[in-house]
Design an enzyme around this catalytic site. Structure first.
Site, PDB file in Angstrom:
ATOM      1  N   GLU A 119       1.765  14.447  -0.233  1.00 49.44           N
ATOM      2  CA  GLU A 119       0.645  15.261  -0.458  1.00 49.44           C
ATOM      3  C   GLU A 119       0.953  16.141   0.749  1.00 49.44           C
ATOM      4  OE1 GLU A 119       1.637  11.697   0.494  1.00 49.44           O
ATOM      5  OE2 GLU A 119      -0.634  10.996  -0.343  1.00 49.44           O
ATOM      6  N   CYS A 140      -2.689  12.623   5.742  1.00 49.24           N
ATOM      7  CA  CYS A 140      -2.629  13.005   4.808  1.00 49.24           C
ATOM      8  C   CYS A 140      -4.286  13.128   4.562  1.00 49.24           C
ATOM      9  CB  CYS A 140      -2.044  11.962   3.189  1.00 49.24           C
ATOM     10  SG  CYS A 140      -0.176  12.415   3.194  1.00 49.24           S
TER      11      CYS A 140
HETATM   12  N1  THU Z   1       4.637   8.120   1.945  1.00 50.69           N
HETATM   13  C1  THU Z   1       3.603   9.657   1.576  1.00 50.69           C
HETATM   14  O1  THU Z   1       5.026  10.516   0.796  1.00 50.69           O
HETATM   15  N2  THU Z   1       2.538   9.333   1.088  1.00 50.69           N
HETATM   16  C2  THU Z   1       1.919   8.831   1.354  1.00 50.69           C
HETATM   17  O2  THU Z   1       0.668   8.974   1.182  1.00 50.69           O
HETATM   18  C3  THU Z   1       2.028   7.598   2.225  1.00 50.69           C
HETATM   19  C4  THU Z   1       4.164   7.261   2.464  1.00 50.69           C
HETATM   20  C5  THU Z   1       5.973   8.171   2.428  1.00 50.69           C
HETATM   21  C6  THU Z   1       6.552   8.998   3.762  1.00 50.69           C
HETATM   22  C7  THU Z   1       7.558   8.369   4.014  1.00 50.69           C
HETATM   23  O3  THU Z   1       8.817   9.030   2.716  1.00 50.69           O
HETATM   24  C8  THU Z   1       7.929   6.646   2.497  1.00 50.69           C
HETATM   25  O4  THU Z   1       6.231   7.277   1.369  1.00 50.69           O
HETATM   26  C9  THU Z   1       7.182   5.667   3.553  1.00 50.69           C
HETATM   27  O5  THU Z   1       6.732   5.187   4.682  1.00 50.69           O
END
Ligand code: THU
Length: 144
Positions: free
Chosen positions: A64, A104
């Site tokens: 995000e 985020c």
């Molecule tokens: N992650 C995201 O990209 N967005 C979120 O809102 C939650 C988590 C990613 C971070 C990490 O690379 C993976 O998901 C596992 O937590």
């Protein structure tokens, strides 16, 4: 804040599909949890991002924030929608495994306060939920 111009069903579908496509670019060798995000700006342009991890785990970047900073970098400043797709969430996992993290949400409140967040469903496409950003972080911290 209430969205001034709510997303149409077609825009919700487009955001979910663009987020799912962006998730295929994720760099997630540590968690193996690929996430994609798509941001729809007020001019109708879509900007996408994926999660980018790092061996120093605390430096991982969420999809995000990647999509939002990419959009800002092109000059976009107003946003109507944010799609999020967690394409590796277990099929039985509900919304709790697919919603944006707290960091985020704080970014969304500051940069896209009027946007609606579309969570892509288990098949990575059909929206599973749609919320205004304000509902995701009530009483958010702000300086302005
Ligand atoms: N992650 C995201 O990209 N967005 C979120 O809102 C939650 C988590 C990613 C971070 C990490 O690379 C993976 O998901 C596992 O937590």
């Amino acid at each position: 804040m209430k969205p001034s111009h709510p997303l149409t069903h077609d825009e919700q579908d487009r955001l979910a599909a663009a987020a799912a496509a962006a998730a295929l670019n994720a760099y997630a060798p540590y968690s193996r949890f690929r996430v994609g995000a798509a941001v729809l700006d007020s001019d109708g342009r879509l900007h996408t991002g994926c999660n980018v991890e790092n061996a120093s785990y605390g430096l991982c970047l969420c999809a995000e924030r990647n999509a939002l900073s990419t959009a800002l970098g092109t000059g976009a400043r107003r946003f109507r929608g944010i799609g999020v797709a967690c394409i590796d969430a277990a099929p039985g996992l509900g919304l709790e495994g697919r919603t944006p993290c707290g960091a985020c949400r704080q970014w969304m409140v500051e940069l896209a306060p009027d946007a609606e967040v579309v969570i892509a469903g288990g098949d990575g496409r059909q929206p599973m939920a749609v919320w205004p950003v304000s509902a995701l972080l009530p009483d958010a911290f702000r300086l302005t």
